[in-house]
Design an enzyme around this catalytic site. Structure first.
Site, PDB file in Angstrom:
ATOM      1  N   SER A 108      93.585   6.769-107.103  1.00 56.19           N
ATOM      2  CA  SER A 108      93.389   6.359-105.224  1.00 56.19           C
ATOM      3  C   SER A 108      93.507   5.195-105.849  1.00 56.19           C
ATOM      4  O   SER A 108      94.996   4.417-106.104  1.00 56.19           O
ATOM      5  CB  SER A 108      91.586   6.542-105.945  1.00 56.19           C
ATOM      6  OG  SER A 108      91.445   5.419-104.439  1.00 56.19           O
ATOM      7  N   ASP A 247      95.772   2.251 -99.627  1.00 59.17           N
ATOM      8  CA  ASP A 247      95.402   2.494-101.204  1.00 59.17           C
ATOM      9  C   ASP A 247      96.500   3.236-101.703  1.00 59.17           C
ATOM     10  O   ASP A 247      96.203   4.610-100.519  1.00 59.17           O
ATOM     11  CB  ASP A 247      94.461   2.291-101.653  1.00 59.17           C
ATOM     12  CG  ASP A 247      93.173   3.524-101.115  1.00 59.17           C
ATOM     13  OD1 ASP A 247      93.448   4.547-100.083  1.00 59.17           O
ATOM     14  OD2 ASP A 247      92.359   4.245-102.534  1.00 59.17           O
ATOM     15  N   ASP A 249      95.891   6.146-102.593  1.00 65.17           N
ATOM     16  CA  ASP A 249      95.726   7.922-101.944  1.00 65.17           C
ATOM     17  C   ASP A 249      95.068   8.206-100.665  1.00 65.17           C
ATOM     18  O   ASP A 249      94.815   9.075 -99.868  1.00 65.17           O
ATOM     19  CB  ASP A 249      94.638   8.534-102.819  1.00 65.17           C
ATOM     20  CG  ASP A 249      92.917   7.927-102.131  1.00 65.17           C
ATOM     21  OD1 ASP A 249      93.119   7.159-102.410  1.00 65.17           O
ATOM     22  OD2 ASP A 249      92.445   9.127-102.387  1.00 65.17           O
TER      23      ASP A 249
END
Length: 462
Positions: A108, A247, A249
């Site tokens: 992430s 971000d 992901d």
């Protein structure tokens, strides 16, 4: 049974250190393949269960993808590979392709040195705790490959990107478009680098895309939803109307107006809720977390919109939405869940919901957000001995009570133990920035002293 490896968002850690090693991930793939495909999926005779693997742009993704593929194949599971693909895209494609599960290789918003594995069910939802526990239990079993004729195969999904782009566009109303808007989108050199700009462009916007040159090492580095300054500078430089930052992901989003003013997840959720309420589109209330700014809760109350708090983490927001049969919720970090549009948090789709409100109302982002101002909020992390219980300490409870009495209805105090480190997080927020700072520092000092006393007590021999 507690989970040893799974956290609130899958398994995550430093690459090369347990558990993010090739050996562990092979066994994880094998165990997951056995568990996730053990149900009756009504497969045709001779048909093998299939799982989709997507990843972000970290260099370690290649290694972990190969390890997962090997483990799944050994368990007799066919593997579909999408290449770099946002987390919510994997959730969507798993459901759209009628697969048995989806797996995302991503950490992430973390730096490139980290990576992780997270899973989606056949319905495109996060796995329940019980299923994660079952996968963990299978990690201790020996890896015994299926007979050669029953091993899983692997193939690329060549149209994954196009499918997801069309899905994102389908969540924006057909009678509206984004013509006349100049939008800067920061893809954080992550999984949305080939997706976010085409979505906005095909809806009519003039798009300036940044953070679209991943090299395996630069994901989230001084860009994206965790570093809003880069977006602010780009919006001002290109004289854009709006900025969107995702971000690594693609499941988080923050935005800016034309002046470069940042709007976090709390504010964006408020704007979406207000627009839906005004148009009769809001089902139920809004789910936030323990960290949701009090100004948002108060603002929603003025709009006669119910609000409830879940534990920190988007999976807990999702659980609360499902319990209450609501559709909208999220976190200040930019995780926003619109269950009428997708089964999980999606940065691109959430941004489109804000853009829908802008286009439908004819107002700017700044105008839509003008009726709610976030309260000052201060968070102080205090290191404590392992197992330290702040809630049963008299001095800490006294300090918290004094603060709450002083803040009254204009603020709140939250003490929360970190789930990953020996820390007590002291959070104070309220209308008065001076009071917030005073009480946050005072309570943190009381916690610090209580923790020191506990350390001394533990060090003294019986």
């Amino acid at each position: 049974m507690t989970r040893k490896y799974f956290g609130t968002d899958g398994i995550r850690g430093r690459v090369g250190e347990a558990p993010i090693t090739p050996e562990f991930v092979i066994h994880l793939g094998y165990s997951a393949g056995k568990v996730l495909t053990s149900s009756d999926w009504h497969l045709s005779k001779g048909e093998r269960p299939a799982v989709l693997i997507g990843k972000d742009t970290r260099i370690s993704g290649y290694m972990l993808e190969s390890a997962l593929q090997a483990g799944l194949s050994a368990a007799g599971v066919d593997v579909l590979l999408s290449g770099p693909m946002p987390t919510p895209a994997v959730a969507y494609l798993t459901r759209a392709l009628r697969l048995q599960a989806g797996i995302v290789i991503s950490a992430s918003h973390n730096p490139f040195e980290d990576n992780g594995i997270k899973f989606f069910s056949a319905l495109g939802t996060k796995l329940p705790d019980a299923t994660e526990q079952e996968i963990e239990a299978g990690l201790n079993a020996p890896l015994k490959a299926m007979p050669s004729a029953q091993l899983g195969k692997a193939r690329r999904v060549n149209d994954a990107r196009g499918r997801y782009i069309e899905f994102c566009k389908s969540t924006f109303p057909n009678h509206l478009d984004l013509r006349g808007l100049r939008i800067v989108v920061d893809c954080a050199h992550g999984a949305t680098y080939q997706i976010a700009a085409p979505v906005l462009h095909e809806l009519g916007a003039e798009v300036v895309a940044i953070g679209i040159h991943p090299d395996g090492l630069n994901i989230n580095h001084e860009c994206g939803a965790t570093h809003g300054a880069t977006l602010q500078e780009a919006v001002r430089h290109h004289q854009a109307d709006i900025g969107v930052a995702l971000d690594g992901d693609g499941d988080r989003v923050i935005m800016t107006d034309g002046e470069g003013v940042l709007y976090d997840g709390d504010q964006l959720i408020y704007l979406i809720a207000k627009h839906r309420k005004q148009n009769g589109l809001l089902k139920g209330g809004v789910a936030g977390t323990l960290m949701t700014n009090l100004a948002i809760e108060n603002g929603l109350k003025k709009l006669d919109i119910s609000f409830a708090r879940a534990n920190v983490g988007d999976r807990y927001v999702l659980e609360l939405l499902q319990i209450k049969n609501w559709q909208l919720g999220g976190e200040g970090s930019g995780h926003i869940i619109c269950l009428d549009k997708h089964t999980t948090g999606d940065g691109i789709i959430s941004a489109l919901q804000v853009l829908y409100a802008i286009r439908d109302s004819g107002k700017t982002l700044a105008e839509l957000a003008s009726d709610v101002t976030l309260y000052p909020q201060q968070l102080i992390n205090v290191r404590v001995p392992k197992g330290f219980d702040a809630h049963n300490n008299l001095a800490i409870k006294t300090a918290q009570t004094e603060a709450e009495r002083d803040l009254d209805t204009t603020g709140r105090v939250l003490l929360r133990a970190s789930g990953t480190e020996p820390l007590i997080r002291v959070m104070v927020e309220g209308e008065s920035g001076q009071k917030v700072k005073h009480w946050a520092e005072k309570i943190a000092e009381v916690v610090r002293n209580a923790a020191a006393e506990r350390s001394v007590e533990k060090a003294v021999p019986n």
